[in-house]
Design a protein around this motif. Structure first.
Motif, PDB file in Angstrom:
ATOM      1  N   TYR A  40     -24.140 -17.220   5.859  1.00 34.37           N
ATOM      2  CA  TYR A  40     -24.624 -15.855   6.076  1.00 34.37           C
ATOM      3  C   TYR A  40     -23.606 -14.823   5.611  1.00 34.37           C
ATOM      4  O   TYR A  40     -23.963 -13.816   5.011  1.00 34.37           O
ATOM      5  N   ASN A  41     -22.335 -15.076   5.889  1.00 37.65           N
ATOM      6  CA  ASN A  41     -21.296 -14.122   5.485  1.00 37.65           C
ATOM      7  C   ASN A  41     -21.222 -13.974   3.971  1.00 37.65           C
ATOM      8  O   ASN A  41     -20.988 -12.881   3.464  1.00 37.65           O
ATOM      9  N   MET A  42     -21.418 -15.076   3.258  1.00 36.37           N
ATOM     10  CA  MET A  42     -21.412 -14.993   1.796  1.00 36.37           C
ATOM     11  C   MET A  42     -22.532 -14.083   1.309  1.00 36.37           C
ATOM     12  O   MET A  42     -22.342 -13.259   0.411  1.00 36.37           O
ATOM     13  N   LEU A  43     -23.705 -14.230   1.903  1.00 41.65           N
ATOM     14  CA  LEU A  43     -24.834 -13.382   1.523  1.00 41.65           C
ATOM     15  C   LEU A  43     -24.596 -11.928   1.901  1.00 41.65           C
ATOM     16  O   LEU A  43     -24.848 -11.022   1.097  1.00 41.65           O
ATOM     17  N   ILE A  44     -24.119 -11.713   3.108  1.00 46.01           N
ATOM     18  CA  ILE A  44     -23.840 -10.343   3.555  1.00 46.01           C
ATOM     19  C   ILE A  44     -22.833  -9.692   2.612  1.00 46.01           C
ATOM     20  O   ILE A  44     -23.037  -8.570   2.144  1.00 46.01           O
ATOM     21  N   ASP A  45     -21.768 -10.398   2.308  1.00 43.96           N
ATOM     22  CA  ASP A  45     -20.742  -9.854   1.420  1.00 43.96           C
ATOM     23  C   ASP A  45     -21.301  -9.604   0.021  1.00 43.96           C
ATOM     24  O   ASP A  45     -21.002  -8.580  -0.598  1.00 43.96           O
ATOM     25  N   GLY A  46     -22.112 -10.522  -0.470  1.00 44.44           N
ATOM     26  CA  GLY A  46     -22.714 -10.351  -1.791  1.00 44.44           C
ATOM     27  C   GLY A  46     -23.580  -9.111  -1.868  1.00 44.44           C
ATOM     28  O   GLY A  46     -23.483  -8.326  -2.818  1.00 44.44           O
ATOM     29  N   GLY A  51     -23.959  -3.098  -3.247  1.00 52.43           N
ATOM     30  CA  GLY A  51     -24.441  -1.825  -2.728  1.00 52.43           C
ATOM     31  C   GLY A  51     -25.795  -1.911  -2.050  1.00 52.43           C
ATOM     32  O   GLY A  51     -26.425  -0.891  -1.808  1.00 52.43           O
ATOM     33  N   HIS A  52     -26.222  -3.105  -1.723  1.00 52.82           N
ATOM     34  CA  HIS A  52     -27.509  -3.316  -1.053  1.00 52.82           C
ATOM     35  C   HIS A  52     -27.280  -3.416   0.456  1.00 52.82           C
ATOM     36  O   HIS A  52     -27.443  -4.473   1.068  1.00 52.82           O
ATOM     37  N   PHE A  53     -26.914  -2.286   1.034  1.00 57.56           N
ATOM     38  CA  PHE A  53     -26.537  -2.233   2.443  1.00 57.56           C
ATOM     39  C   PHE A  53     -27.693  -2.646   3.364  1.00 57.56           C
ATOM     40  O   PHE A  53     -27.491  -3.385   4.325  1.00 57.56           O
ATOM     41  N   ASP A  54     -28.908  -2.188   3.064  1.00 60.51           N
ATOM     42  CA  ASP A  54     -30.063  -2.540   3.905  1.00 60.51           C
ATOM     43  C   ASP A  54     -30.333  -4.040   3.892  1.00 60.51           C
ATOM     44  O   ASP A  54     -30.670  -4.623   4.922  1.00 60.51           O
ATOM     45  N   ASP A  55     -30.170  -4.668   2.730  1.00 58.28           N
ATOM     46  CA  ASP A  55     -30.353  -6.117   2.649  1.00 58.28           C
ATOM     47  C   ASP A  55     -29.287  -6.850   3.457  1.00 58.28           C
ATOM     48  O   ASP A  55     -29.574  -7.850   4.118  1.00 58.28           O
ATOM     49  N   ALA A  56     -28.067  -6.351   3.405  1.00 60.78           N
ATOM     50  CA  ALA A  56     -26.982  -6.961   4.181  1.00 60.78           C
ATOM     51  C   ALA A  56     -27.275  -6.882   5.672  1.00 60.78           C
ATOM     52  O   ALA A  56     -27.086  -7.860   6.411  1.00 60.78           O
ATOM     53  N   LEU A  57     -27.763  -5.734   6.110  1.00 60.62           N
ATOM     54  CA  LEU A  57     -28.125  -5.589   7.533  1.00 60.62           C
ATOM     55  C   LEU A  57     -29.291  -6.501   7.901  1.00 60.62           C
ATOM     56  O   LEU A  57     -29.316  -7.072   8.995  1.00 60.62           O
ATOM     57  N   ALA A  58     -30.248  -6.669   6.991  1.00 60.76           N
ATOM     58  CA  ALA A  58     -31.386  -7.563   7.242  1.00 60.76           C
ATOM     59  C   ALA A  58     -30.903  -9.008   7.393  1.00 60.76           C
ATOM     60  O   ALA A  58     -31.395  -9.734   8.263  1.00 60.76           O
ATOM     61  N   ILE A  59     -29.942  -9.403   6.578  1.00 62.05           N
ATOM     62  CA  ILE A  59     -29.379 -10.757   6.694  1.00 62.05           C
ATOM     63  C   ILE A  59     -28.707 -10.921   8.052  1.00 62.05           C
ATOM     64  O   ILE A  59     -28.842 -11.951   8.714  1.00 62.05           O
ATOM     65  N   MET A  60     -27.983  -9.888   8.488  1.00 61.39           N
ATOM     66  CA  MET A  60     -27.327  -9.978   9.794  1.00 61.39           C
ATOM     67  C   MET A  60     -28.361 -10.099  10.916  1.00 61.39           C
ATOM     68  O   MET A  60     -28.183 -10.878  11.851  1.00 61.39           O
ATOM     69  N   LYS A  61     -29.452  -9.373  10.802  1.00 58.57           N
ATOM     70  CA  LYS A  61     -30.517  -9.490  11.804  1.00 58.57           C
ATOM     71  C   LYS A  61     -31.129 -10.880  11.785  1.00 58.57           C
ATOM     72  O   LYS A  61     -31.401 -11.466  12.831  1.00 58.57           O
ATOM     73  N   ASP A  62     -31.334 -11.421  10.578  1.00 58.47           N
ATOM     74  CA  ASP A  62     -31.877 -12.782  10.449  1.00 58.47           C
ATOM     75  C   ASP A  62     -30.982 -13.797  11.131  1.00 58.47           C
ATOM     76  O   ASP A  62     -31.462 -14.703  11.808  1.00 58.47           O
ATOM     77  N   MET A  63     -29.687 -13.647  10.940  1.00 59.98           N
ATOM     78  CA  MET A  63     -28.780 -14.625  11.537  1.00 59.98           C
ATOM     79  C   MET A  63     -28.838 -14.573  13.063  1.00 59.98           C
ATOM     80  O   MET A  63     -28.780 -15.620  13.718  1.00 59.98           O
ATOM     81  N   LEU A  64     -29.017 -13.395  13.621  1.00 58.85           N
ATOM     82  CA  LEU A  64     -29.144 -13.279  15.073  1.00 58.85           C
ATOM     83  C   LEU A  64     -30.433 -13.938  15.567  1.00 58.85           C
ATOM     84  O   LEU A  64     -30.436 -14.603  16.602  1.00 58.85           O
TER      85      LEU A  64
END
Length: 91
Positions: A40-46, A51-64
């Protein structure tokens, strides 16, 4: 296994193929391979680096949702991306 998927996810993230990296995470679930915070961290960082901040936040929500707890690396990637975006707005 998890390590193989992690290597592939990392490679796709580094090459900018974030959609494919995200598909691999889904494939892990389908194959019964337990996702871990590193994948998940690799995806969030990627996403953050692109600059895809919303996608990064969506990944964090998915992981939760799937029960993977974000760690300091997860939060640092999000915070760093946010701070970079704020600097760009100020310019």
């Amino acid at each position: 296994n998890c390590i193989t998927y992690g290597v592939l996810i990392s490679a796709y993230c580094k090459s900018g193929k974030l959609d494919r990296a995200r598909q691999l995470l889904e494939e892990m679930r389908i194959e019964g391979v337990k996702e871990d915070v590193v994948a998940y961290n690799m995806l969030i960082d990627g996403y953050c680096k692109k600059g895809h901040f919303d996608d990064a936040l969506a990944i964090m929500k998915d992981m939760l949702v799937v029960g993977v707890k974000p760690d300091v690396v997860s939060y640092n990637a999000i915070l760093h991306a946010y701070l970079r975006s704020e600097k760009e707005i100020d310019k």
